[in-house]
Design a protein around this motif. Structure first.
Motif, PDB file in Angstrom:
ATOM      1  N   ARG A   1      -0.866  -4.539  -9.397  1.00 40.53           N
ATOM      2  CA  ARG A   1      -0.941  -4.466  -8.010  1.00 40.53           C
ATOM      3  C   ARG A   1      -1.143  -3.047  -7.499  1.00 40.53           C
ATOM      4  NH1 ARG A   1       3.752  -8.308  -8.646  1.00 40.53           N
ATOM      5  NH2 ARG A   1       4.691  -6.218  -9.501  1.00 40.53           N
ATOM      6  N   GLU A   2      -0.615  -2.017  -8.140  1.00 43.46           N
ATOM      7  CA  GLU A   2      -0.710  -0.325  -8.601  1.00 43.46           C
ATOM      8  C   GLU A   2      -2.565  -0.418  -8.076  1.00 43.46           C
ATOM      9  OE1 GLU A   2      -1.011   3.261  -7.347  1.00 43.46           O
ATOM     10  OE2 GLU A   2       0.867   1.568  -6.670  1.00 43.46           O
ATOM     11  N   ALA A   3      -3.583  -0.868  -9.367  1.00 44.44           N
ATOM     12  CA  ALA A   3      -4.809  -0.321  -8.942  1.00 44.44           C
ATOM     13  C   ALA A   3      -5.127  -1.678  -7.656  1.00 44.44           C
ATOM     14  CB  ALA A   3      -5.170  -1.332 -10.961  1.00 44.44           C
ATOM     15  N   SER A   4      -4.500  -2.039  -7.661  1.00 42.77           N
ATOM     16  CA  SER A   4      -5.400  -2.811  -5.961  1.00 42.77           C
ATOM     17  C   SER A   4      -5.341  -1.772  -4.928  1.00 42.77           C
ATOM     18  CB  SER A   4      -4.863  -4.775  -6.386  1.00 42.77           C
ATOM     19  OG  SER A   4      -4.937  -4.943  -7.052  1.00 42.77           O
ATOM     20  N   ARG A   5      -4.004  -1.911  -4.839  1.00 41.48           N
ATOM     21  CA  ARG A   5      -3.530  -0.541  -3.583  1.00 41.48           C
ATOM     22  C   ARG A   5      -4.608   0.798  -3.946  1.00 41.48           C
ATOM     23  NH1 ARG A   5      -1.974   4.125  -2.658  1.00 41.48           N
ATOM     24  NH2 ARG A   5      -1.454   4.510  -4.505  1.00 41.48           N
ATOM     25  N   ALA A   6      -4.715   0.887  -5.353  1.00 41.86           N
ATOM     26  CA  ALA A   6      -5.688   2.583  -4.986  1.00 41.86           C
ATOM     27  C   ALA A   6      -7.006   2.546  -4.580  1.00 41.86           C
ATOM     28  CB  ALA A   6      -5.257   3.258  -6.405  1.00 41.86           C
ATOM     29  N   TYR A   7      -7.417   0.948  -5.383  1.00 38.83           N
ATOM     30  CA  TYR A   7      -8.711   1.115  -4.882  1.00 38.83           C
ATOM     31  C   TYR A   7      -8.837   0.660  -3.950  1.00 38.83           C
ATOM     32  CZ  TYR A   7     -13.016  -2.317  -5.713  1.00 38.83           C
ATOM     33  OH  TYR A   7     -14.774  -2.081  -5.919  1.00 38.83           O
ATOM     34  N   VAL A   8      -7.931  -0.071  -2.896  1.00 39.89           N
ATOM     35  CA  VAL A   8      -8.552  -0.183  -1.353  1.00 39.89           C
ATOM     36  C   VAL A   8      -8.812   0.701  -0.963  1.00 39.89           C
ATOM     37  CG1 VAL A   8      -7.620  -1.832   0.457  1.00 39.89           C
ATOM     38  CG2 VAL A   8      -8.068  -2.639  -1.707  1.00 39.89           C
ATOM     39  N   GLU A   9      -7.841   1.846  -1.274  1.00 46.41           N
ATOM     40  CA  GLU A   9      -7.368   2.989   0.020  1.00 46.41           C
ATOM     41  C   GLU A   9      -8.913   3.780  -0.142  1.00 46.41           C
ATOM     42  OE1 GLU A   9      -4.699   3.498   1.455  1.00 46.41           O
ATOM     43  OE2 GLU A   9      -3.679   2.253   2.074  1.00 46.41           O
ATOM     44  N   GLY A  10      -8.841   3.877  -2.051  1.00 45.05           N
ATOM     45  CA  GLY A  10     -10.773   4.714  -1.928  1.00 45.05           C
ATOM     46  C   GLY A  10     -11.762   4.095  -1.744  1.00 45.05           C
TER      47      GLY A  10
ATOM     48  N   ALA B   1      -4.817  -0.686   4.737  1.00 41.69           N
ATOM     49  CA  ALA B   1      -5.018   0.417   4.624  1.00 41.69           C
ATOM     50  C   ALA B   1      -6.595   0.373   5.735  1.00 41.69           C
ATOM     51  CB  ALA B   1      -6.804   0.660   3.556  1.00 41.69           C
ATOM     52  N   VAL B   2      -6.898  -0.719   6.359  1.00 42.74           N
ATOM     53  CA  VAL B   2      -7.460  -0.436   7.948  1.00 42.74           C
ATOM     54  C   VAL B   2      -6.261   0.444   8.953  1.00 42.74           C
ATOM     55  CG1 VAL B   2      -8.236  -1.731   9.609  1.00 42.74           C
ATOM     56  CG2 VAL B   2      -8.862  -2.819   7.467  1.00 42.74           C
ATOM     57  N   THR B   3      -5.305   0.634   8.766  1.00 37.41           N
ATOM     58  CA  THR B   3      -4.319   0.634   9.707  1.00 37.41           C
ATOM     59  C   THR B   3      -4.592   1.825   9.535  1.00 37.41           C
ATOM     60  OG1 THR B   3      -3.221  -1.552  10.218  1.00 37.41           O
ATOM     61  CG2 THR B   3      -2.204   1.194  10.709  1.00 37.41           C
ATOM     62  N   ARG B   4      -4.637   2.327   8.417  1.00 40.00           N
ATOM     63  CA  ARG B   4      -4.430   4.190   8.410  1.00 40.00           C
ATOM     64  C   ARG B   4      -5.711   4.212   8.806  1.00 40.00           C
ATOM     65  NH1 ARG B   4      -6.561   6.961   4.323  1.00 40.00           N
ATOM     66  NH2 ARG B   4      -7.595   5.285   2.853  1.00 40.00           N
ATOM     67  N   LEU B   5      -6.893   3.497   7.670  1.00 43.11           N
ATOM     68  CA  LEU B   5      -8.113   4.391   8.171  1.00 43.11           C
ATOM     69  C   LEU B   5      -8.744   4.376  10.156  1.00 43.11           C
ATOM     70  CD1 LEU B   5     -10.997   5.265   7.310  1.00 43.11           C
ATOM     71  CD2 LEU B   5     -11.976   3.162   6.961  1.00 43.11           C
ATOM     72  N   ARG B   6      -8.501   3.613  10.401  1.00 44.67           N
ATOM     73  CA  ARG B   6      -8.097   3.463  11.514  1.00 44.67           C
ATOM     74  C   ARG B   6      -7.472   4.703  12.854  1.00 44.67           C
ATOM     75  NH1 ARG B   6     -10.023  -1.016  14.417  1.00 44.67           N
ATOM     76  NH2 ARG B   6      -9.355  -0.475  16.544  1.00 44.67           N
ATOM     77  N   ALA B   7      -6.538   4.811  12.325  1.00 42.52           N
ATOM     78  CA  ALA B   7      -5.554   6.213  12.648  1.00 42.52           C
ATOM     79  C   ALA B   7      -6.432   7.229  12.549  1.00 42.52           C
ATOM     80  CB  ALA B   7      -4.259   6.653  11.440  1.00 42.52           C
ATOM     81  N   ASN B   8      -6.955   7.559  10.949  1.00 38.91           N
ATOM     82  CA  ASN B   8      -7.919   8.692  10.427  1.00 38.91           C
ATOM     83  C   ASN B   8      -9.120   8.948  11.540  1.00 38.91           C
ATOM     84  OD1 ASN B   8      -5.450   9.030   8.535  1.00 38.91           O
ATOM     85  ND2 ASN B   8      -6.989   8.407   6.717  1.00 38.91           N
ATOM     86  N   LEU B   9      -9.363   8.158  11.934  1.00 39.37           N
ATOM     87  CA  LEU B   9     -10.625   8.324  12.236  1.00 39.37           C
ATOM     88  C   LEU B   9     -10.433   8.009  14.093  1.00 39.37           C
ATOM     89  CD1 LEU B   9     -13.636   5.450  10.515  1.00 39.37           C
ATOM     90  CD2 LEU B   9     -12.849   8.211  10.461  1.00 39.37           C
TER      91      LEU B   9
ATOM     92  N   GLY C   1     -16.564  -7.808   0.883  1.00 41.58           N
ATOM     93  CA  GLY C   1     -15.699  -7.043   0.117  1.00 41.58           C
ATOM     94  C   GLY C   1     -15.311  -5.593   1.629  1.00 41.58           C
ATOM     95  N   PRO C   2     -16.345  -4.898   1.386  1.00 39.96           N
ATOM     96  CA  PRO C   2     -15.416  -3.828   2.707  1.00 39.96           C
ATOM     97  C   PRO C   2     -15.990  -4.432   3.511  1.00 39.96           C
ATOM     98  CG  PRO C   2     -17.958  -3.889   1.482  1.00 39.96           C
ATOM     99  CD  PRO C   2     -17.766  -4.881   0.974  1.00 39.96           C
ATOM    100  N   ALA C   3     -16.225  -5.085   4.128  1.00 35.44           N
ATOM    101  CA  ALA C   3     -16.490  -5.939   6.135  1.00 35.44           C
ATOM    102  C   ALA C   3     -15.374  -5.033   6.341  1.00 35.44           C
ATOM    103  CB  ALA C   3     -16.340  -6.986   5.696  1.00 35.44           C
ATOM    104  N   PRO C   4     -14.198  -5.050   6.172  1.00 31.95           N
ATOM    105  CA  PRO C   4     -12.993  -4.527   7.795  1.00 31.95           C
ATOM    106  C   PRO C   4     -13.381  -2.758   7.040  1.00 31.95           C
ATOM    107  CG  PRO C   4     -12.155  -5.913   5.832  1.00 31.95           C
ATOM    108  CD  PRO C   4     -13.791  -5.412   5.055  1.00 31.95           C
ATOM    109  N   PHE C   5     -13.799  -2.150   6.313  1.00 28.18           N
ATOM    110  CA  PHE C   5     -14.051  -0.544   6.409  1.00 28.18           C
ATOM    111  C   PHE C   5     -14.752  -0.548   6.642  1.00 28.18           C
ATOM    112  CE2 PHE C   5     -11.256  -1.351   2.272  1.00 28.18           C
ATOM    113  CZ  PHE C   5      -9.914  -1.289   2.567  1.00 28.18           C
ATOM    114  N   SER C   6     -16.484  -1.626   6.800  1.00 26.19           N
ATOM    115  CA  SER C   6     -17.514  -1.217   7.290  1.00 26.19           C
ATOM    116  C   SER C   6     -17.203  -1.048   9.169  1.00 26.19           C
ATOM    117  CB  SER C   6     -18.357  -2.253   7.291  1.00 26.19           C
ATOM    118  OG  SER C   6     -18.599  -1.989   5.808  1.00 26.19           O
ATOM    119  N   ARG C   7     -16.351  -2.552   9.382  1.00 32.25           N
ATOM    120  CA  ARG C   7     -16.415  -2.244  11.076  1.00 32.25           C
ATOM    121  C   ARG C   7     -15.445  -1.388  11.729  1.00 32.25           C
ATOM    122  NH1 ARG C   7     -12.696  -7.361  13.737  1.00 32.25           N
ATOM    123  NH2 ARG C   7     -11.405  -5.555  13.466  1.00 32.25           N
ATOM    124  N   THR C   8     -14.716  -1.165  10.779  1.00 31.13           N
ATOM    125  CA  THR C   8     -13.661   0.197  11.066  1.00 31.13           C
ATOM    126  C   THR C   8     -14.530   1.251  11.642  1.00 31.13           C
ATOM    127  OG1 THR C   8     -12.323  -0.700  10.520  1.00 31.13           O
ATOM    128  CG2 THR C   8     -11.781   1.610  10.813  1.00 31.13           C
TER     129      THR C   8
END
Length: 403
Positions: free
Chosen positions: A72-81, A166-174, A102-109
């Protein structure tokens, strides 16, 4: 046009985009691939630019074998990075993003934030359908077509859950507004081209408009590549060997698997080329040669059969080679592709990795090689695949939007 291809995961998640990228390059576009650092040489060797994405998918797979907490920790860190890496790659400048699933949610954002159109390039079916359960769902799906649809939606829902924070955080950061709760973080990309053949998975009739099955994107062979002398010598020294490789699966199990494979090869009375992969699989015995990464389009047609984990990329390479397969699925989309190979008649019944023994593998190899229908159907399908051009629909779309 400047095109950024975004993909993440193992070699099989990157290699198909080298072929598509080269075709785009030859059509006059500037092509860069955003992928993990270990694949910089693969991408660069095909004449494409590279932008690094953080994360170690090999460590991610290892964590799954360690403990649920570590996984779980490795998955969370991987997705955030990955989220931050995709945003940086898109932000460094491009006119169009072609994203893997795989990275489509972040690419779309990131595309939304930087005003860049995003096109999907998915290597496995990624839209729920009544016709079959999606990869990652139980093979039986559910009771009938509606059960298949529900199972597919459940798979996509789990993907949404994995990426949502991660999408929620990325949207806020952008500086983007929050995504509505009803919106899917993994969907929403249009158009989407699936990089597999309709001969292997026909396009379901109930998929939405703008979602297509394009055909395979065959990996590009690195410029100047030559076969190692020891491999060429081994091939010439006897009858065609079987190929055995588990790709990115079973990391750190090389010692155990090496002994198992040696026993299976002796039992079946065959020669074998064993690809080390992430398992660091070793070769044992005079009739076994261990190799590193080799272009599958060169090696596999020279073999008698292909034993593999049924990842999307290796499955495609085996079909292209026109030789029988023996799928040994481990996880994720692999049972789906293994089942397809069996239904196509190019393989015996899949042998799940969890059930693997030297005796079972040896007997399955014997069954695979002794059934002429497997080879006949594999050769016929390879001829039909050779007539397809999976790159053409993607190139046509990009040509239309770039004018």
């Amino acid at each position: 046009m400047r095109i950024l291809i975004v993909t993440a995961g193992s070699r099989g998640d990157v290699a198909p985009f080298t072929g598509l990228g080269r075709r785009l390059l030859e059509a006059g576009h500037q092509v860069t691939v955003a992928a993990h650092p270990p694949f910089a040489a693969l991408v660069g060797g095909c004449g494409l630019g590279h932008r690094p994405l953080p994360g170690d998918p090999q460590e991610l797979i290892r964590s799954r074998a360690a403990s649920p907490e570590r996984a779980r920790e490795a998955s969370r860190a991987y997705v955030e990075g990955l989220a931050d890496g995709v945003a940086r790659a898109v932000g460094d400048g491009t006119d169009l993003v072609l994203t893997a699933f795989g990275p489509a949610p972040f690419s779309r954002t990131a595309g939304e934030a930087f005003g860049v159109p995003v096109v999907g390039g998915y290597l496995a079916p990624a839209f729920a359908t009544r016709e079959f359960p999606l990869p990652g769902a139980p093979e039986s799906g559910g009771p009938g077509p509606e059960g298949n649809l529900a199972a597919g939606r459940a798979v996509l829902g789990r993907a949404d859950g994995l990426f949502a924070a991660a999408v929620t955080r990325l949207r806020a950061n952008l500086g983007l507004p929050a995504m509505p709760p009803s919106a899917s973080s993994s969907g929403g990309v249009r158009p989407v081209f699936h990089g597999f053949s309709p001969l292997v998975v026909p396009r379901p009739a109930d998929w939405p408009a703008g979602v297509e099955v394009a055909g395979y994107w065959w990996p590009e062979r690195p410029e100047g590549w030559r076969p190692p002398a020891e491999v060429a010598d081994f091939l010439q020294a006897g009858p065609p060997p079987v190929f055995i490789g588990f790709g990115s699966m079973a990391p750190s199990q090389g010692e155990r698997l090496g002994e198992l494979v040696a026993g299976a090869v002796r039992r079946a009375g065959v020669r074998a080329i064993v690809q080390a992969g992430w398992a660091e699989l070793s070769g044992r015995g005079p009739d076994v040669l261990a190799v590193g990464d080799l272009p599958h389009d060169w090696l596999l047609p020279r073999t008698a059969a292909v034993v593999h984990h049924a990842g999307a990329g290796t499955t495609a390479a085996g079909l292209r080679a026109g030789v029988p397969a023996l799928p040994v699925p481990v996880m994720a989309d692999q049972p789906f592709w293994a089942s397809r190979l069996h239904r196509l008649g190019v393989s015996p019944r899949p042998l799940p990795f969890q059930e693997l023994t030297a005796e079972r593998l040896g007997d399955a190899l014997t069954a695979c090689l002794s059934e002429p229908a497997h080879r006949r159907r594999a050769a016929d399908l390879a001829r039909r695949l050779a007539a397809e051009d999976g790159n053409a629909p993607v190139l046509a779309h990009i040509a239309a939007v770039s004018t």
